[in-house]
Design an enzyme around this catalytic site. Structure first.
Site, PDB file in Angstrom:
ATOM      1  N   HIS A  23       0.747  -1.140   0.063  1.00 38.93           N
ATOM      2  CA  HIS A  23      -0.006   0.019  -0.013  1.00 38.93           C
ATOM      3  C   HIS A  23       0.789   1.039  -0.019  1.00 38.93           C
ATOM      4  CE1 HIS A  23      -3.852   2.194   1.557  1.00 38.93           C
ATOM      5  NE2 HIS A  23      -2.831   3.093   1.210  1.00 38.93           N
ATOM      6  N   HIS A  32       1.625   5.061  -1.483  1.00 37.44           N
ATOM      7  CA  HIS A  32       1.205   6.475  -2.567  1.00 37.44           C
ATOM      8  C   HIS A  32       2.415   7.058  -3.170  1.00 37.44           C
ATOM      9  CE1 HIS A  32      -2.676   6.759  -0.708  1.00 37.44           C
ATOM     10  NE2 HIS A  32      -2.182   6.147   0.258  1.00 37.44           N
ATOM     11  N   LYS A  68      -9.053  -0.346  -6.042  1.00 40.48           N
ATOM     12  CA  LYS A  68      -9.017   0.413  -4.618  1.00 40.48           C
ATOM     13  C   LYS A  68     -10.330   1.190  -4.489  1.00 40.48           C
ATOM     14  CE  LYS A  68      -7.829   2.104  -0.597  1.00 40.48           C
ATOM     15  NZ  LYS A  68      -6.763   3.025  -0.455  1.00 40.48           N
ATOM     16  N   HIS A 117     -10.585   0.997   1.500  1.00 40.60           N
ATOM     17  CA  HIS A 117     -10.320   2.001   2.967  1.00 40.60           C
ATOM     18  C   HIS A 117     -11.562   1.843   3.706  1.00 40.60           C
ATOM     19  CE1 HIS A 117      -8.401   5.971   4.354  1.00 40.60           C
ATOM     20  NE2 HIS A 117      -9.694   5.701   5.013  1.00 40.60           N
ATOM     21  N   HIS A 164      -4.565  -0.833   5.559  1.00 40.91           N
ATOM     22  CA  HIS A 164      -4.120  -0.118   6.644  1.00 40.91           C
ATOM     23  C   HIS A 164      -5.024  -0.270   7.979  1.00 40.91           C
ATOM     24  CE1 HIS A 164      -6.800   2.891   4.991  1.00 40.91           C
ATOM     25  NE2 HIS A 164      -6.186   3.241   4.303  1.00 40.91           N
ATOM     26  N   ASP A 215       1.390   2.269   3.350  1.00 37.74           N
ATOM     27  CA  ASP A 215       0.608   3.430   3.542  1.00 37.74           C
ATOM     28  C   ASP A 215       1.445   4.764   3.598  1.00 37.74           C
ATOM     29  OD1 ASP A 215      -1.475   5.203   2.959  1.00 37.74           O
ATOM     30  OD2 ASP A 215      -2.318   5.010   4.851  1.00 37.74           O
TER      31      ASP A 215
END
Ligand code: NCD
Ligand code: ZN
Length: 335
Positions: free
Chosen positions: A12, A14, A95, A134, A168, A240
């Site tokens: 995970h 970004h 996602k 999420h 997460h 994350d």
């Protein structure tokens, strides 16, 4: 003391875009063999062309590092089977964000009506595309994730062949849900294994530890530690790591996200050593993910040594977790 990890994976991540991508990609691509790349750009990655173009921009920023970006698509309820078939080979997962719950998630899902989601989720299930979620409601901030567990259960029961990854996770309720449904899995960050809400807001407010979902209570952290340190086969590491420029964090109206990519492996080794669980780290940081996702990563061997590392105060304008502090392990070699 030295430890070698094979093909660490960050399930995970970004990586952002444009200048930020250029500035921070190396923090992940140097020490990880691959990562699940989140699609919450502006606008979100939601077409085949966008996935292909974003992957190209990532590859351009990687230089000659050995690294696979596992691409994802931003879930929209109107994705149909034909579209999903045409994009299947380009993505590793899709996602799902509840609308407006976190950074750049405005185009996400509201309501969670199973019948409305059925065509897309059944097609994903048939095509074996994992659904990353999420999992937060828009309730009271400390209860959002626990409240979302009933939605996970509804989805897991309605689509029993769909792999659902609870992203997460931060609560004991999510940990407990893992064993109730065969098709529920989870990623866990390093910061949620190390901090609670106390570290974020118990003293002076710490913007660089503020993220979604917010760190929770000591008993939640204990529940996460239990499954992570045991390398429970349904959990895997997902940092994350979510960089924002310094001004967006040190601001009245702080952006959510903790930047951990450059120190994640060092912190994991320190944590697993402290709990006498180093034998399980390889599974937590790579093998479980390979099993769950059915991926075969590129060879990358990362050796860490017990030698203090002073965390830089800044990586090209992004402040990492533990900026300026000393941590116990350093990267000796990654090849
Ligand atoms: C992430 C971001 O900044 O993109 N922020 C965060 O606090 N984790 C989005 C997310 O994963 O929620
Ligand atoms: Zn994220």
């Amino acid at each position: 003391m030295e430890l070698t990890l094979q093909a660490p994976l960050d399930m995970h991540l970004h990586l952002r875009d444009t200048e930020m991508l250029e500035n921070i990609a190396q923090a992940s691509t140097h020490t990880f063999s691959g990562a699940i790349v989140m699609p919450n750009l502006v606008p979100p990655v939601s077409s085949k062309e966008e996935v292909i173009a974003y992957k190209e921009r990532i590859m351009d920023s990687i230089g000659n590092e050995n690294f696979i970006p596992y691409m994802t698509l931003f879930f929209k309820p109107d994705y149909d089977r034909v579209f999903l078939e045409t994009i299947r080979e380009k993505i590793t997962a899709i996602k799902l964000y509840p609308a407006g719950i976190t950074t750049n998630s405005e185009g996400g899902v509201s309501g969670f009506d199973v019948e409305e989601l059925r065509p897309a989720l059944e097609a994903m299930s048939d095509l074996n595309i994992p659904l990353c979620v999420h999992g937060e409601t828009n309730g009271f901030v400390m209860d959002r994730e626990a409240e979302f567990v009933s939605i996970y259960e509804k989805l897991a029961a309605a689509f029993p062949k769909l792999k659902i990854i609870m992203e997460h996770i931060t609560t004991k309720e999510s940990v407990a849900a893992l064993d109730r449904f065969e098709n529920l899995y989870a990623t866990i960050t390093i910061h949620h294994l190390l901090i609670t809400l106390d570290d974020v807001a118990g003293g002076m407010l710490q913007p660089h530890l503020f993220c979604k979902p917010i760190a929770k209570r000591p008993e939640d952290k204990e529940a996460l530690l239990k499954v992570a340190l045991a390398a429970h086969p349904k959990v895997m590491f997902g940092s994350d790591s979510a960089p924002h420029p310094r001004h967006a964090k040190e601001n009245c109206g702080c952006a959510a996200g903790v930047f951990t990519a450059p120190i994640a492996l060092q912190l994991l080794v320190e944590l697993f050593e402290k709990h006498h669980a180093l034998d399980n780290l390889q599974a937590f940081v790579s093998d479980n993910a390979q099993q769950i996702y059915g991926v075969t990563p590129l060879n990358k061997t990362v050796t860490l040594e017990k030698k203090p590392f002073k965390v830089p105060t800044d990586y090209n304008g992004v402040v990492p977790m533990y900026a300026g502090e000393e941590i116990a392990y350093s990267i000796k070699e990654a090849k």
